[in-house]
Design a protein around this motif. Structure first.
Motif, mmCIF file in Angstrom:
data_model
loop_
_atom_site.group_PDB
_atom_site.id
_atom_site.type_symbol
_atom_site.label_atom_id
_atom_site.label_comp_id
_atom_site.label_asym_id
_atom_site.label_seq_id
_atom_site.Cartn_x
_atom_site.Cartn_y
_atom_site.Cartn_z
ATOM 1 N N ARG A 100 -72.951 140.323 -64.621
ATOM 2 C CA ARG A 100 -74.240 139.743 -64.267
ATOM 3 C C ARG A 100 -74.834 141.053 -63.796
ATOM 4 N NH1 ARG A 100 -72.151 135.306 -59.218
ATOM 5 N NH2 ARG A 100 -74.607 136.042 -58.423
ATOM 6 N N ARG A 101 -74.348 141.928 -63.633
ATOM 7 C CA ARG A 101 -75.208 143.255 -63.545
ATOM 8 C C ARG A 101 -76.427 143.476 -64.687
ATOM 9 N NH1 ARG A 101 -70.376 145.703 -61.173
ATOM 10 N NH2 ARG A 101 -70.957 145.550 -58.637
ATOM 11 N N ARG A 102 -75.782 142.724 -65.421
ATOM 12 C CA ARG A 102 -76.530 143.182 -67.138
ATOM 13 C C ARG A 102 -76.594 142.185 -67.868
ATOM 14 N NH1 ARG A 102 -72.774 147.069 -65.890
ATOM 15 N NH2 ARG A 102 -73.201 149.322 -66.743
ATOM 16 N N THR A 103 -76.851 141.534 -66.942
ATOM 17 C CA THR A 103 -77.491 139.717 -67.865
ATOM 18 C C THR A 103 -77.295 139.130 -66.696
ATOM 19 O OG1 THR A 103 -75.872 140.212 -69.333
ATOM 20 C CG2 THR A 103 -77.112 137.654 -69.239
ATOM 21 N N MET A 104 -79.089 138.408 -66.838
ATOM 22 C CA MET A 104 -80.199 137.410 -66.003
ATOM 23 C C MET A 104 -79.149 136.027 -66.415
ATOM 24 S SD MET A 104 -82.988 137.355 -64.326
ATOM 25 C CE MET A 104 -82.983 138.906 -62.909
ATOM 26 N N VAL A 105 -78.438 135.184 -65.810
ATOM 27 C CA VAL A 105 -78.232 134.026 -66.280
ATOM 28 C C VAL A 105 -78.925 133.355 -66.179
ATOM 29 C CG1 VAL A 105 -75.889 132.405 -66.072
ATOM 30 C CG2 VAL A 105 -75.294 134.689 -66.835
ATOM 31 N N VAL A 106 -79.245 132.470 -65.299
ATOM 32 C CA VAL A 106 -79.907 132.423 -64.112
ATOM 33 C C VAL A 106 -81.779 132.386 -64.631
ATOM 34 C CG1 VAL A 106 -80.820 130.631 -62.644
ATOM 35 C CG2 VAL A 106 -78.524 130.841 -63.396
ATOM 36 N N GLN A 107 -82.285 132.406 -64.992
ATOM 37 C CA GLN A 107 -84.311 133.112 -65.581
ATOM 38 C C GLN A 107 -84.553 133.171 -63.961
ATOM 39 O OE1 GLN A 107 -83.936 135.941 -67.394
ATOM 40 N NE2 GLN A 107 -82.396 134.765 -68.480
ATOM 41 N N ALA A 108 -85.827 133.965 -63.141
ATOM 42 C CA ALA A 108 -86.276 133.414 -62.403
ATOM 43 C C ALA A 108 -87.210 132.287 -62.308
ATOM 44 C CB ALA A 108 -87.707 134.618 -62.117
ATOM 45 N N ASP A 109 -87.556 131.936 -63.395
ATOM 46 C CA ASP A 109 -89.022 130.282 -63.845
ATOM 47 C C ASP A 109 -87.609 129.172 -63.556
ATOM 48 O OD1 ASP A 109 -86.552 130.919 -65.602
ATOM 49 O OD2 ASP A 109 -88.951 130.974 -67.392
ATOM 50 N N GLY A 110 -86.199 129.841 -63.355
ATOM 51 C CA GLY A 110 -85.222 128.303 -63.044
ATOM 52 C C GLY A 110 -84.275 128.105 -64.718
ATOM 53 N N ARG A 111 -85.020 128.453 -65.556
ATOM 54 C CA ARG A 111 -84.498 128.538 -67.073
ATOM 55 C C ARG A 111 -83.176 129.468 -67.097
ATOM 56 N NH1 ARG A 111 -86.102 131.138 -70.867
ATOM 57 N NH2 ARG A 111 -87.537 132.594 -70.059
ATOM 58 N N VAL A 112 -81.998 128.898 -68.056
ATOM 59 C CA VAL A 112 -80.779 128.822 -68.103
ATOM 60 C C VAL A 112 -80.593 129.939 -69.255
ATOM 61 C CG1 VAL A 112 -77.999 128.242 -68.612
ATOM 62 C CG2 VAL A 112 -79.602 127.448 -66.613
ATOM 63 N N ASP A 113 -79.694 130.764 -69.259
ATOM 64 C CA ASP A 113 -79.759 131.609 -70.491
ATOM 65 C C ASP A 113 -78.672 131.580 -70.946
ATOM 66 O OD1 ASP A 113 -78.779 133.478 -72.177
ATOM 67 O OD2 ASP A 113 -79.528 135.231 -71.752
ATOM 68 N N ILE A 114 -78.158 129.978 -72.154
ATOM 69 C CA ILE A 114 -76.881 129.297 -72.355
ATOM 70 C C ILE A 114 -76.226 130.837 -73.085
ATOM 71 C CG2 ILE A 114 -75.879 127.565 -74.221
ATOM 72 C CD1 ILE A 114 -76.718 126.777 -71.215
ATOM 73 N N PRO A 115 -76.363 131.261 -73.774
ATOM 74 C CA PRO A 115 -76.085 132.201 -75.360
ATOM 75 C C PRO A 115 -74.718 133.086 -73.992
ATOM 76 C CG PRO A 115 -77.787 132.039 -76.059
ATOM 77 C CD PRO A 115 -77.830 131.868 -74.223
ATOM 78 N N ALA A 116 -75.786 132.948 -72.625
ATOM 79 C CA ALA A 116 -75.144 134.002 -71.628
ATOM 80 C C ALA A 116 -73.823 133.910 -71.412
ATOM 81 C CB ALA A 116 -75.889 134.863 -70.950
ATOM 82 N N VAL A 117 -73.567 132.972 -71.002
ATOM 83 C CA VAL A 117 -73.051 131.904 -70.426
ATOM 84 C C VAL A 117 -71.698 130.826 -71.403
ATOM 85 C CG1 VAL A 117 -71.996 129.152 -69.569
ATOM 86 C CG2 VAL A 117 -74.809 129.961 -68.891
ATOM 87 N N LEU A 118 -72.274 131.201 -72.849
ATOM 88 C CA LEU A 118 -70.844 130.902 -73.642
ATOM 89 C C LEU A 118 -70.183 132.453 -73.890
ATOM 90 C CD1 LEU A 118 -72.441 128.822 -76.317
ATOM 91 C CD2 LEU A 118 -71.146 127.743 -74.685
ATOM 92 N N THR A 119 -70.897 133.761 -73.463
ATOM 93 C CA THR A 119 -70.015 135.149 -73.838
ATOM 94 C C THR A 119 -69.199 134.794 -72.741
ATOM 95 O OG1 THR A 119 -72.218 135.659 -75.125
ATOM 96 C CG2 THR A 119 -70.426 136.570 -74.379
ATOM 97 N N ALA A 120 -69.749 134.673 -70.921
ATOM 98 C CA ALA A 120 -68.494 134.568 -70.205
ATOM 99 C C ALA A 120 -67.641 133.272 -70.017
ATOM 100 C CB ALA A 120 -70.032 134.029 -69.065
ATOM 101 N N ALA A 121 -67.774 132.399 -71.178
ATOM 102 C CA ALA A 121 -66.718 131.525 -70.937
ATOM 103 C C ALA A 121 -65.886 131.742 -72.076
ATOM 104 C CB ALA A 121 -67.269 129.791 -71.247
ATOM 105 N N VAL A 122 -65.935 132.409 -73.146
ATOM 106 C CA VAL A 122 -65.470 133.176 -73.858
ATOM 107 C C VAL A 122 -64.267 134.538 -73.194
ATOM 108 C CG1 VAL A 122 -65.480 134.540 -76.277
ATOM 109 C CG2 VAL A 122 -66.826 132.398 -75.529
#
Length: 551
Positions: A100-122
C-alpha cells in the motif's frame, strides 16, 4: 477531555475487532478448503481499512482461529494447534503494508487499480496457503495412522481456495465502496438503480445461473454438470461488457457462489476444476472490465472536450456575428450622417449661390461631392450597401458586389462562379465571413504581386450532416511591363480602402476560417497565387436545423 477521547478511540478499535471476528465466523461457516470466503474479508480489510486499525483486525481474526485450534488440539497435537492458531492476517499484513505504500489501489478520482488488486489477492493467497501447508506438516496423528501427505494437488487446493475466495467478495466490496464514497446511501442507491446493474444482474445473470444449476442437477450426469459449471462464466462476461469491472465483480461473486453450491462432496475434483476455470475467468474479466471502463472514460473525456471546443467556437462565431451587426448599425448611422451633411451642404450652397463667384461655387461643389464619396466609401467598407438595402446577406452578391467593384477599381478583370445548391441555406454570418475572407484574400494577393485578373469560385455542399462551403480565389499575376511592384502597391492600398480589410496576412484569414471549423491554404504557381478557404456552417445554424428537422 483527552482521556475521554483516548477511551473513545480504544472503544473503536474494540468494535473493529469484534465486528471483524463476527464477520469471519459467519463467512467461515459457509466456506470449504477450496472456497475460503474469509480470504475475501481479509483482503478487503487490508485494502480499505486504515493501517491504524490493523492490530484490531489481527486480534479479531486471532480470536476465532485460536478457538478453533483449541477445539482440535487433542486430535492433531499442540504443534498443529500452534500453527493453526496463528492468524493469516498477521502473515499478510507486512506485505500489504509495503504494497500500500508503493501502490495506490483506489486512485484520487475514485478509480480502482484492478491489476493491483489481483496482485494483492495472489500474494495473500500464496502467504495463506504457505501457512496452511505449515500447519498440515505439523499434524501429529494418533498411533497407527499415517500423517497426511503434502502433494501438489493439496497445495494448489489451498491456493485456489484462498484466491477464489478473495475474488468472490473483495472486488464487490471495492465496487460498493466506490458507490458509497462521498455521498449519502440514498443517493448511492438511486445512482445504482439508474446504472441498470441490478436489473441486468437479476435478469441476465441470476436467472441464467439458476437455470444452469437446475439443468446440471436434472441431467444426473457428471459431464453435463461440469459443462454447466464452466458455462456459468458466460453471463459474467456479458455483464462485464455492459458495466465494466463492477459488472465482473458482481457477476463473479454470483458465479463463484453458484459453482460452490453445486458441490455435493468435500473437495470434489470436478468442482475444483470448474473453480479454477472460474477464477481465471473472473481475473481476466476484471482486467477487461477495467480496460472497458478506461475506454469509456476516454470517450467521455473526448466527448467533453469536443463539446467544450464546439462551445468555444460557438461563442467565437456569435462574437463575430455581433461584431458584424455592430458594423451594420455603425454603417447605417454613418449613412444618415452622410445624408444630413448632403442636405446641409445643398442648403448652404443654395443660400450662398448669389453671393460667391461661379468658380468658388464649383470648387465648393466638388469638395462636397468628394466628402460625400468618401463617406459613401467608408460606409460601404463597414457594411456593403447592397446588404443594407436587401436586408439579407447572400453569397450571390459576391458576383457584382464590393469585391467585384474593388477588382474593377484596381484595373483587374473579375469573374465569379457559384457551384452547389446548399449555398443559400448557409447561415447569414457564414455569408458575411465569406465576403470578409474574399476581401482579405484579394488584399493578401495584392500584397504579394500585381494582379490583372481575379477568378473566384465558390462551391457549397453537404456531407455527414453538415453544410460546408469552399472559396477558391485565383489572382493572375500582371506582367512586369504593367508596373510591377509599384502597381501592386497602388492596387493594395486602393483595395484596402474600398473593402475595409485589415491586411494582416494569411494567418488572419486562417484564424477566422478555423472559427468556422475550416482552414485556409495558399499556393503559388507560375500564373499567380491561389487562396483556398474552407468553412463549415455556423454551429447555431446546425442546432436550429436539427430542431427544425427533429419532428
Amino acid at each position: 477531555m483527552q482521556e475521554e477521547s483516548i477511551r473513545f478511540v480504544w472503544w473503536r478499535h474494540l468494535l473493529v475487532a469484534v465486528g471483524y471476528a463476527a464477520a469471519y465466523v459467519l463467512l467461515r461457516s459457509v466456506s470449504v478448503s477450496n472456497w475460503n470466503l474469509p480470504a475475501s474479508l481479509r483482503l478487503a480489510a487490508l485494502l480499505l481499512v486504515p493501517m491504524r486499525y490493523w492490530p484490531a483486525l489481527v486480534l479479531g481474526e486471532a480470536m476465532p482461529v485460536a478457538y478453533q485450534a483449541w477445539l482440535s488440539h487433542g486430535m492433531f497435537g499442540w504443534a498443529w494447534a500452534s500453527f493453526a492458531a496463528f492468524p493469516p492476517m498477521a502473515l499478510c499484513a507486512p506485505f500489504m503494508a509495503w504494497f500500500r505504500r508503493r501502490t495506490m489501489v483506489v486512485q484520487a478520482d475514485g478509480r480502482v487499480d484492478i491489476p493491483a488488486v489481483l496482485t494483492a489477492a495472489v500474494a495473500c493467497a500464496v502467504l495463506t496457503a504457505a501457512g496452511n501447508v505449515a500447519a498440515l506438516a505439523s499434524v501429529h496423528m494418533p498411533a497407527g495412522q499415517p500423517a497426511p501427505a503434502i502433494t501438489a494437488r493439496i497445495v494448489f487446493g489451498y491456493f485456489l481456495g484462498n484466491y477464489l475466495g478473495a475474488l468472490t467478495l473483495a472486488p464487490l466490496a471495492l465496487a460498493v465502496r466506490g458507490w458509497l464514497a462521498g455521498t449519502r446511501p440514498a443517493v448511492a442507491w438511486a445512482s445504482l438503480r439508474r446504472s441498470g446493474l441490478l436489473r441486468d444482474g437479476a435478469m441476465s445473470l441470476l436467472l441464467p445461473l439458476t437455470a444452469l444449476a437446475g439443468i446440471g442437477y436434472a441431467s444426473e450426469n457428471a459431464d453435463a454438470m461440469q459443462v454447466c459449471r464452466i458455462a456459468m462464466f458466460v453471463p459474467v462476461a456479458w455483464l462485464t461488457l455492459r458495466h465494466g469491472w463492477r459488472g465482473a465483480a458482481f457477476g463473479g461473486a454470483a458465479a463463484s457462489c453458484a459453482v460452490a453450491l453445486t458441490s455435493t462432496i468435500v473437495r470434489d475434483p470436478s468442482v475444483i476444476q470448474a473453480q479454477a476455470i472460474i477464477a481465471f475467468a473472473i481475473s481476466t474479466l476484471l482486467m477487461l472490465g477495467t480496460r472497458l471502463a478506461q475506454t469509456a472514460s476516454g470517450e467521455a473525456s473526448a466527448q467533453r472536450e469536443r463539446v467544450d471546443r464546439e462551445y468555444g467556437l460557438l461563442l467565437a462565431q456569435q462574437g463575430l456575428y455581433q461584431e458584424e451587426l455592430r458594423m451594420k448599425h455603425a454603417a447605417e448611422a454613418l449613412e444618415q450622417v452622410r445624408q444630413s451633411m448632403r442636405d446641409m451642404q445643398n442648403r448652404l450652397l443654395d443660400h450662398l449661390r448669389d453671393r460667391i463667384p461661379a468658380n468658388e461655387e464649383r470648387a465648393y461643389t466638388r469638395q462636397a461631392a468628394l466628402a460625400q464619396h468618401e463617406m459613401h466609401r467608408l460606409t460601404n467598407a463597414l457594411y456593403p450597401r447592397v446588404w443594407r438595402e436587401q436586408g439579407e446577406t447572400s453569397t450571390v452578391q459576391l458576383r457584382d458586389g464590393p469585391v467585384a467593384m474593388a477588382a474593377a477599381a484596381i484595373g483587374a478583370t473579375y469573374e465569379c462562379e457559384l457551384v452547389g445548391q446548399d449555398l443559400e441555406h448557409l447561415a447569414s454570418d457564414v455569408h458575411m465571413t465569406l465576403y470578409r475572407l474574399a476581401g482579405e484574400s484579394l488584399v493578401y494577393a495584392l500584397s504579394r504581386q500585381a494582379t490583372r485578373h481575379v477568378d473566384l469560385v465558390i462551391r457549397g455542399g453537404h456531407s455527414q450532416g453538415m453544410r460546408w462551403v469552399v472559396m477558391r480565389m485565383d489572382c493572375h499575376r500582371a506582367s512586369a511591363t504593367d508596373g510591377g511592384m509599384r502597381l501592386a502597391q497602388d492596387q493594395w492600398k486602393k483595395a484596402m480602402s474600398l473593402l475595409g480589410t485589415s491586411g494582416q496576412g494569411i494567418e488572419t484569414i486562417r484564424e477566422r476560417a478555423q472559427i468556422y471549423g475550416g482552414d485556409a491554404h495558399v499556393r503559388e504557381n507560375p500564373l499567380g497565387l491561389r487562396v483556398t478557404v474552407l468553412l463549415h456552417d455556423a454551429l447555431r445554424g446546425r442546432v436550429d436545423g436539427a430542431r427544425v428537422s427533429a419532428p
